[in-house]
Write an enzyme that holds these catalytic residues in place. Structure first.
Site, short mmCIF file in Angstrom:
data_model
loop_
_atom_site.label_atom_id
_atom_site.label_comp_id
_atom_site.label_asym_id
_atom_site.label_seq_id
_atom_site.Cartn_x
_atom_site.Cartn_y
_atom_site.Cartn_z
N ASP A 479 -29.44 32.14 -41.22
CA ASP A 479 -28.26 31.63 -41.94
C ASP A 479 -27.88 30.24 -41.43
OD1 ASP A 479 -26.10 31.67 -43.65
OD2 ASP A 479 -25.26 33.54 -42.88
N ASP A 549 -24.01 33.71 -52.18
CA ASP A 549 -23.08 34.72 -51.67
C ASP A 549 -22.38 35.45 -52.81
OD1 ASP A 549 -23.56 34.63 -49.02
OD2 ASP A 549 -21.89 33.30 -48.52
C1 DGJ Z 1 -23.17 33.77 -45.07
C2 DGJ Z 1 -24.25 34.54 -45.73
O1 DGJ Z 1 -24.57 33.98 -46.96
C3 DGJ Z 1 -23.81 36.00 -45.87
O2 DGJ Z 1 -24.77 36.72 -46.56
C4 DGJ Z 1 -23.60 36.56 -44.50
O3 DGJ Z 1 -24.81 36.60 -43.80
C5 DGJ Z 1 -22.57 35.73 -43.75
N1 DGJ Z 1 -22.90 34.34 -43.77
C6 DGJ Z 1 -22.44 36.18 -42.33
O4 DGJ Z 1 -21.60 35.39 -41.60
#
Ligand code: DGJ
Length: 746
Positions: A479, A549
């Site tokens: 990430d 997301d």
């Molecule tokens: C952003 C990501 O896109 C999410 O899927 C998740 O992993 C969060 N960060 C966790 O902090």
């Protein structure tokens, strides 16, 4: 495929069955662009395409001549400050303050295959017969800077890959202020410009506008390719559509600051520039140093946008993505993020995993919150050791438990970041990107580690490699949750600060390269607050990426539709999540959530224990379905049929390589009262096969389905018969079409 140099006319012709790319060495020694488009016959001389004429207000290269002006000529790698007043591909600051250069042809070589780009992601060949590369050497005599322009033509597909290399063979350092990967001058501007843009949770929406005199551009200055704009653009003839007509796609294999620009000049030429964003870029090229630009890929298609996308899909799936997972069906996963966020115990995780296993899930992914003091987003980043209060026996312990259940175990990292509340920051407060004496802006309470410094990348590598060596981790979600601000590296001198953004991304690539080569069977999924770094650079290391997301099925239609313009379905991370959805609070039926997520890597982003028995029954069927068809869904030929940007219905389909199975995804956003009779013309089928339709219980020839269309009318067309379920909003269907021998259907 072939690359020919015609000596008498000083013309290069690169061609394969689909395209021709023609260049000429012009009178002043610069490279001129003559043609890029559908394949044409080769011949000795195309110089008639070099059109010049005397014009008012022109500036001319040769004394006594009032025609030869670079302003009127189409070029391959235009320089700053010459008789051409358009934006250049290259601008070099020299020690006397001059930015003028004059790159003249020196020599060329033609190589079989394709050379590697050191330290950078790029397309590749597995066999030298797959491509040929032309390397043209240009020299600026005054500075001694040599540029190599690399052009790779692949044997199949309308693809040209380009990049440039700079060598300082002079005796003074210079500064590269602009060093684009690709410049293409097209002879008209009768195009629509198509870009993939948006925001967090609204990534890669398709935006279209007419090209017009002046400049249009997409770019990033955030240190990552960004949610806002993807490093991708299409020039499409206004009469072209998804299935026919001329389009040219431009894609940059890069994850940092980029620029894609088209400049239409007074004489209706369109100049496309693709490369590292010159804003803030300043690369000091010392004597004997070299600089390699990222690679840009152009795809010409005479078969509309789908033709272009299919070429990108094949190239990026087979000759950009690499490694163990490249051709493999992707495991169905259950990620705990939306199920628990930071609020979990090991026990709870195992409960979620057990239910997932019962449903047929293959991989359990532990997301953010397992390490350091990370119980919320204010602490812990940088401390890549398990939090014993949460995982009593560390990553080894939880991984063992998951493996014992009969599933693979995956783990979340955010390697590039640090919280102030972390041991890493307490020990190395000077490791973050920031300018001494100035405010340090944060994003989500976190700071960016200076990955332009090798010792920092080494440190993070060691921490991650330790976990991967000790515990059975089969998957990593990598990430990256903030953009870079106050970009400055404490280790670099003043005259190299303009290099930091690019050096940072090189550090990210270096870490990826080391991890993927040391742990070749680990599946990497890239992520950046969803799709903030969903780009071809990442695909070289991580064959799949979390697309957004936003996990709402309706929102995902647009995101996945846009993403498919350039990126293969096997690369699009897509999951079923709970209702009400956590981003838009919408309730969509479970089957629609799955019907959208099937066109991607597929998984669940929820706690399956919270579903009803009926829903679990449905989930099991979904997983069985995905297992049965994922090789076609992820690796078949994908067609967009109806755009969510244009109406209430979205339709897309995939076809297996042998054309014996086709899977159509049909989605209607809002329900319609007393709706029309509806059909969708399918694509890519064998006209002579008879296809059995699992849903409509019909049998049709491929030519029927492609010409008359697939009937998608449902009960919304009239009064709902008592034996049928009424449709609701967010309806969707999956049609499986299987070729059968005639008369097989009962
Ligand atoms: C952003 C990501 O896109 C999410 O899927 C998740 O992993 C969060 N960060 C966790 O902090």
């Amino acid at each position: 495929m072939n690359i020919i140099y015609h000596k008498s006319s000083k013309t290069f012709h690169l061609f394969n069955d689909e395209i021709s790319y023609i260049m000429i060495i012009m009178q002043n020694g610069h490279l001129g662009q003559l043609y890029f488009g559908k394949r044409i016959h080769d011949k000795e001389d195309f110089s008639y395409l070099l059109e010049v004429s005397q014009r008012p207000m022109g500036s001319y290269v040769f004394e006594g001549d009032r025609t030869f002006s670079l302003e009127y000529l189409k070029q391959e790698y235009p320089v700053y400050g010459s008789t051409d007043y358009r934006h250049p591909a290259v601008e070099i600051l020299q020690s006397n303050g001059s930015r003028i250069s004059d790159f003249k042809f020196q020599s060329y070589v033609i190589e079989h295959g394709k050379p590697k780009l050191e330290g950078l992601p790029a397309t590749y060949t597995e066999d030298d017969s797959e491509a040929e590369t032309l390397i043209v050497d240009l020299l600026d005599e005054v500075t001694g800077i040599r540029i190599q322009l690399l052009y790779t033509i692949f044997a199949s597909g309308g693809i040209i890959a380009r990049s440039s290399r700079f060598y300082n063979e002079g005796d003074e350092a210079v500064h590269l202020l602009q060093a684009m990967s690709l410049s293409l001058d097209l002879p008209d501007y009768d195009y629509e410009w198509v870009q993939l843009s948006g925001a967090w949770s609204r990534e890669r929406h398709v935006k279209v506008r007419r090209l017009e005199q002046g400049i249009q551009a997409v770019d990033s200055m955030r240190g990552h390719s960004s949610h806002e704009h993807n490093p991708f653009m299409v020039l499409k003839r206004p009469t072209a559509d998804e299935h026919q007509g001329e389009v040219i796609g431009f894609s940059l294999i890069y994850s940092g600051n980029f620029l894609i620009q088209a400049e239409v000049d007074t004489h209706t030429n369109s100049r496309v520039l693709v490369g590292i964003n010159p804003a803030g870029f300043d690369w000091k090229l010392d004597v004997n140093e070299s600089f390699q630009t990222p690679e840009a890929v152009m795809v010409y298609s005479g078969q509309g946008l789908n033709g272009m996308s299919q070429t990108f899909h094949r190239l990026y799936q087979k000759r950009l993505a690499r490694g163990y997972w490249r051709d493999k069906e992707r495991p169905i996963l259950n990620n705990n993020w939306e199920a628990t966020y930071f609020d979990f115990t090991e026990e709870r995780l195992v409960e979620i995993a057990k239910k997932a296993k019962e449903c047929g899930v293959e991989l359990f992914v532990l997301d953010d919150g397992w390490f350091g003091e990370r119980c919320n987003d204010r602490a812990g980043l940088g401390d890549w050791v398990a939090n014993p209060k949460r995982l009593a026996n560390g990553v080894v312990g939880i991984a063992e438990k998951i493996e014992k259940l009969g599933m693979k175990f995956g783990l979340w990292f955010e390697p590039e970041m640090v919280n102030k509340d972390s041991n890493l920051y307490r020990e190395h407060p000077d490791w973050i990107i920031s300018v001494p004496g100035r405010n340090k802006s944060h994003g989500r309470y976190q700071y960016v580690l200076d990955f332009s410094r090798k010792e920092i990348v080494d440190h993070i590598y060691n921490m991650m490699a330790k976990i991967l060596s000790e515990a059975k981790v089969s998957y990593i979600k990598w990430d990256m949750n903030r953009s870079i601000t106050e970009c400055f590296s404490k280790e670099l001198p003043a005259d190299r600060q303009g290099e930091v953004f690019h050096r940072y991304i090189l550090g990210v690539y270096d870490l990826y390269e080391r991890l993927t080569s040391t742990f070749p069977e680990v599946l990497f999924e890239s992520c950046a607050s969803g799709g903030g770094r969903f780009d071809p650079g990442m695909l070289y290391y991580a064959p799949q990426g979390w697309a957004s997301d936003d996990s709402d099925a309706v929102e995902r239609l647009k995101i996945q539709y846009g993403t498919s313009f350039c990126y293969p379905i096997s690369s699009i991370g897509s999951h079923v999540s709970v209702i009400p959805n956590h981003q838009v609070y919408r309730n969509t039926p479970l089957h629609t959530r799955a019907n959208v997520a099937y066109f991607g890597t597929f998984g669940y982003e929820l706690d399956l224990n919270k579903l009803t028995e009926n829903e679990i029954h449905e989930v099991k069927a979904q997983i069985n379905f995905m297992k049965k068809y994922r090789s076609i869904l992820q690796f078949g030929t994908f067609y967009r049929l109806k755009s969510p940007f244009e109406g209430n219905e979205t339709v897309w389909m995939v076809v297996s390589e042998d054309k014996k199975i086709a899977i159509v995804g049909w989605y209607r956003t809002l329900n319609v009262v007393n709706d029309a009779y509806r059909r969708v013309q399918l694509k890519g089928l064998n006209p002579d096969y008879r296809y059995k339709n699992s849903l409509n219980k019909t049998e049709n020839y491929g030519d029927e389905l492609m010409n008359l269309g697939l009937i998608t009318t449902d009960v919304t067309a009239g009064e709902v018969p008592s034996d049928q379920k009424p449709c609701t909003d967010f309806e969707s269907r999956i049609y499986i079409l299987e070729a059968v021998e005639q008369g097989d259907w009962k």
